[in-house]
Design a protein around this motif. Structure first.
Motif, PDB file in Angstrom:
ATOM      1  N   GLY A   1      -8.175  -3.586   2.773  1.00 12.41           N
ATOM      2  CA  GLY A   1      -6.634  -3.814   2.529  1.00 12.41           C
ATOM      3  C   GLY A   1      -5.790  -2.859   3.295  1.00 12.41           C
ATOM      4  O   GLY A   1      -4.709  -3.339   3.661  1.00 12.41           O
ATOM      5  N   LEU A   2      -6.226  -1.501   3.425  1.00 13.35           N
ATOM      6  CA  LEU A   2      -5.477  -0.686   4.359  1.00 13.35           C
ATOM      7  C   LEU A   2      -5.363  -1.391   5.791  1.00 13.35           C
ATOM      8  O   LEU A   2      -4.204  -1.289   6.308  1.00 13.35           O
ATOM      9  N   PHE A   3      -6.470  -2.018   6.458  1.00 10.09           N
ATOM     10  CA  PHE A   3      -6.590  -2.301   7.655  1.00 10.09           C
ATOM     11  C   PHE A   3      -5.299  -3.597   7.694  1.00 10.09           C
ATOM     12  O   PHE A   3      -4.644  -4.048   8.683  1.00 10.09           O
TER      13      PHE A   3
ATOM     14  N   SER B   1       5.267   1.476   4.657  1.00 10.24           N
ATOM     15  CA  SER B   1       4.493   0.117   4.389  1.00 10.24           C
ATOM     16  C   SER B   1       2.932   0.677   3.672  1.00 10.24           C
ATOM     17  O   SER B   1       2.557   0.053   2.890  1.00 10.24           O
ATOM     18  N   LEU B   2       2.782   2.055   4.057  1.00 10.00           N
ATOM     19  CA  LEU B   2       1.512   2.461   3.599  1.00 10.00           C
ATOM     20  C   LEU B   2       1.447   2.786   1.862  1.00 10.00           C
ATOM     21  O   LEU B   2       0.515   2.825   1.347  1.00 10.00           O
ATOM     22  N   ILE B   3       2.775   2.614   1.668  1.00 11.83           N
ATOM     23  CA  ILE B   3       3.120   2.753   0.246  1.00 11.83           C
ATOM     24  C   ILE B   3       2.302   1.689  -0.664  1.00 11.83           C
ATOM     25  O   ILE B   3       1.851   1.886  -1.994  1.00 11.83           O
TER      26      ILE B   3
ATOM     27  N   ARG C   1      -2.128  -1.950  -4.157  1.00 15.83           N
ATOM     28  CA  ARG C   1      -3.042  -2.878  -3.834  1.00 15.83           C
ATOM     29  C   ARG C   1      -4.544  -2.379  -4.392  1.00 15.83           C
ATOM     30  O   ARG C   1      -5.287  -3.492  -4.980  1.00 15.83           O
ATOM     31  N   ILE C   2      -4.874  -1.237  -4.228  1.00 18.45           N
ATOM     32  CA  ILE C   2      -6.127  -0.767  -4.840  1.00 18.45           C
ATOM     33  C   ILE C   2      -6.115  -1.119  -6.294  1.00 18.45           C
ATOM     34  O   ILE C   2      -6.983  -1.320  -7.176  1.00 18.45           O
ATOM     35  N   LEU C   3      -5.071  -0.556  -7.111  1.00 18.84           N
ATOM     36  CA  LEU C   3      -4.701  -0.780  -8.449  1.00 18.84           C
ATOM     37  C   LEU C   3      -4.917  -2.273  -8.878  1.00 18.84           C
ATOM     38  O   LEU C   3      -5.588  -2.656  -9.867  1.00 18.84           O
ATOM     39  N   GLY C   4      -4.465  -3.239  -7.935  1.00 18.83           N
ATOM     40  CA  GLY C   4      -4.415  -4.531  -8.354  1.00 18.83           C
ATOM     41  C   GLY C   4      -6.080  -5.076  -8.102  1.00 18.83           C
ATOM     42  O   GLY C   4      -6.364  -5.925  -8.897  1.00 18.83           O
TER      43      GLY C   4
ATOM     44  N   LEU D   1     -13.694  -3.593   0.547  1.00 20.77           N
ATOM     45  CA  LEU D   1     -12.387  -4.287   0.005  1.00 20.77           C
ATOM     46  C   LEU D   1     -11.176  -3.194   0.171  1.00 20.77           C
ATOM     47  O   LEU D   1     -10.114  -3.684   0.645  1.00 20.77           O
ATOM     48  N   ILE D   2     -11.573  -2.099  -0.283  1.00 20.23           N
ATOM     49  CA  ILE D   2     -10.077  -1.140  -0.286  1.00 20.23           C
ATOM     50  C   ILE D   2      -9.905  -0.855   1.013  1.00 20.23           C
ATOM     51  O   ILE D   2      -8.758  -0.880   1.197  1.00 20.23           O
TER      52      ILE D   2
END
Length: 534
Positions: free
Chosen positions: A396-398, A49-51, A56-59, A392-393
């Motif tokens: 997203g991981l959280f 899932s971490l992939i 998401r960062i790129l988005g 924000l970054i």
């Protein structure tokens, strides 16, 4: 440890760590990695899932809505550093001289104008405190009324567009709406920042009206607490009365910027990102003019900045005229750019006007550079923007880890099964967000809480734009509420020593009541939000 409750422990651990004073972004990222490791150890989290995190960062990097954030931040910081707010407050105070409570009205009106031209709550509260509070105290205002008025007026930047809060909320609500529609098998219905701006305008104006009405009642009921400003106050204090041109510029600068930015967005002429770019250039031009006004011999740099500002206004008016069909010779569905590229006259017009804007902006930038205001403005804007995007970054991981542990399903099940359907779920959500607003900044709440609670609320029937405005107003109220309201801390940090914390708290209470009235009005009259949304 029961692995089925890891998502609850993860949320609790993040909350405790944030209250402990650790850096918000690093806390979110660290807690996420820690519980991802625990989930892998207990075989309840899929490490693949971490992939999704890099994508998401790129988005986020390619998100056009979020691209407006640094531009609006630059606009706000430049206006703050160039003393445009100070000029506006002084000019409004002189205009209302002789009126009981006139300086209070000035603070609310200037707060609304600054909210519509900067959208940065902390900067607005501190600026208003440094400029207005000493004057109000010298004039004989009650400390509680003075501090409460400034704190409430400063938080208008949360709800009156264009607002950083509304921009990040728009992105979050749009994603939540897409997720809810996908879960219900419905086609996607995007929610834009322009929709949230349109929806928040009437509630924001309602708040301004309630504040002014409260001050009018207090001026009538307790006139000694809000005495009229003497018409000779400037002379009594040895302050030179500014010229009519200076006073006119004090009003024209923010009003022009608001018309250019907010008018373009609400009129559908530009996207928020395009309007933010116009606002950033306009703020630099106005700041360059304002700085040159302090010099005995402004010189050619001021003239060039004036020419650039005038050309920018002319360009905006031209685009509006083209969009509204006031200029003939274009195809019915042709974009405004067709006018500038379709003929020799249009190309020449575009070249001349863009050259004037570029030269004027260069002159303004050079002026700000010579006075060291450019460096401080860019440093401040970089710090605020970096903070927003780093949170924000890491949020997203959280979110990825929390969802991987089943947290989103737990939240959805809890809200859907609350008695009362949408009303019950909405009440519980608003209470939780209000209480969290005591301890967490709006960015943490927007990036952590909203993505979890918004999809089930939309699935229960909440209009996404209405829901977003309600959340923004809720966060605004928590900014004012003792003992942890952020606006109160900003005010206390910049206030004179004679203004005590209890005075600030007691002064904020009536305005909290007014905000709750406005919040309930939006709940029971959704048309206040939906009337202007196209």
């Amino acid at each position: 440890m029961n692995p089925d409750y890891l998502h609850i422990l993860m949320f609790a651990a993040a909350f405790v760590a944030l209250l402990s004073g650790y850096h918000v972004a690093l806390t979110l990222g660290g807690i996420a990695l820690l519980f991802a490791g625990l989930g892998i150890a207990f075989d309840v989290f899929e490490p693949r899932s971490l992939i999704f995190w890099p994508s998401r960062i790129l988005g986020n990097m390619s998100n056009q809505v979020l691209a407006a954030v640094p531009l609006f931040v630059i606009m706000g910081v430049v206006l703050e550093k160039s003393r445009v707010a100070e000029d506006l407050l002084n000019a409004t105070g002189r205009l209302l001289a002789g009126v009981k409570g006139g300086l209070g009205y000035s603070v609310v009106l200037v707060g609304a104008l600054l909210a519509a031209s900067t959208g940065i709550v902390g900067a607005t509260v501190v600026t208003m405190t440094l400029i207005a509070l000493p004057s109000m105290l010298k004039q004989g205002y009650d400390k509680r009324i003075a501090s409460g008025t400034i704190a409430a007026a400063g938080t208008l930047g949360q709800i009156i567009p264009p607002s950083i809060v509304l921009i990040v909320l728009a992105d979050t609500i749009s994603n939540a709406n897409a997720e809810a529609n996908q879960a219900m098998g419905r086609p996607p219905s995007p929610v834009s920042a322009g929709d949230l701006f349109s929806g928040a305008l009437l509630p924001g104006l309602l708040l301004v009206g309630l504040y002014l009405a409260y001050l009018a009642v207090m001026a009538f009921w307790k006139p000694s607490s809000m005495p009229a400003r003497s018409k000779t106050a400037d002379a009594d204090l040895g302050i030179e009365t500014p010229s009519k041109a200076r006073t006119a510029f004090a009003f024209a600068a923010p009003l022009t910027l608001i018309l250019a930015v907010l008018g373009s967005i609400l009129g559908g002429f530009t996207s928020p990102t395009e309007a933010a770019a116009v606002g950033a250039i306009g703020a630099i031009l106005l700041a360059g003019i304002r700085v040159r006004m302090d010099e005995a011999n402004p010189g050619i740099l001021m003239q060039l900045s004036f020419a650039g500002a005038g050309s920018l206004i002319l360009l905006i008016l031209t685009v509006w005229a083209l969009k509204l069909g006031w200029v003939g010779g274009l195809e019915p569905d042709a974009p405004p750019s067709a006018f500038f590229t379709g003929s020799v006259i249009g190309k020449l017009y575009a070249f001349l006007i863009c050259t004037a804007i570029a030269v004027g902006t260069a002159a303004a930038v050079f002026t700000l550079f010579l006075t060291k205001k450019l460096q401080t403005s860019l440093n401040g804007a970089a710090e605020i923007t970096s903070m927003v995007f780093l949170i924000l970054i890491c949020a997203g991981l959280f979110s990825i880890v929390f969802r991987g542990l089943g947290g989103d399903e737990f939240i959805e099940h809890m809200l859907v099964n609350i008695p009362g359907g949408l009303v019950g779920a909405l009440v519980i959500t608003m209470i939780i967000m209000f209480l969290m607003g005591f301890f967490l900044d709006f960015l943490e709440i927007t990036f952590i809480i909203v993505p979890l609670v918004a999809p089930p609320l939309i699935m229960l029937g909440a209009d996404p734009v209405w829901l977003g405005v309600l959340m923004a107003m809720n966060l605004q109220t928590s900014f004012l509420t003792p003992p942890f309201g952020f606006a109160l801390f900003y005010l206390k940090g910049a206030a004179p020593p004679e203004v005590d914390t209890p005075d600030i708290w007691r002064g904020a209470l009536p305005f909290i009541g007014l905000q709750l009235i406005a919040l309930l009005a939006v709940v029971f009259i959704p048309q206040l939000v939906t009337a202007l949304v196209k």
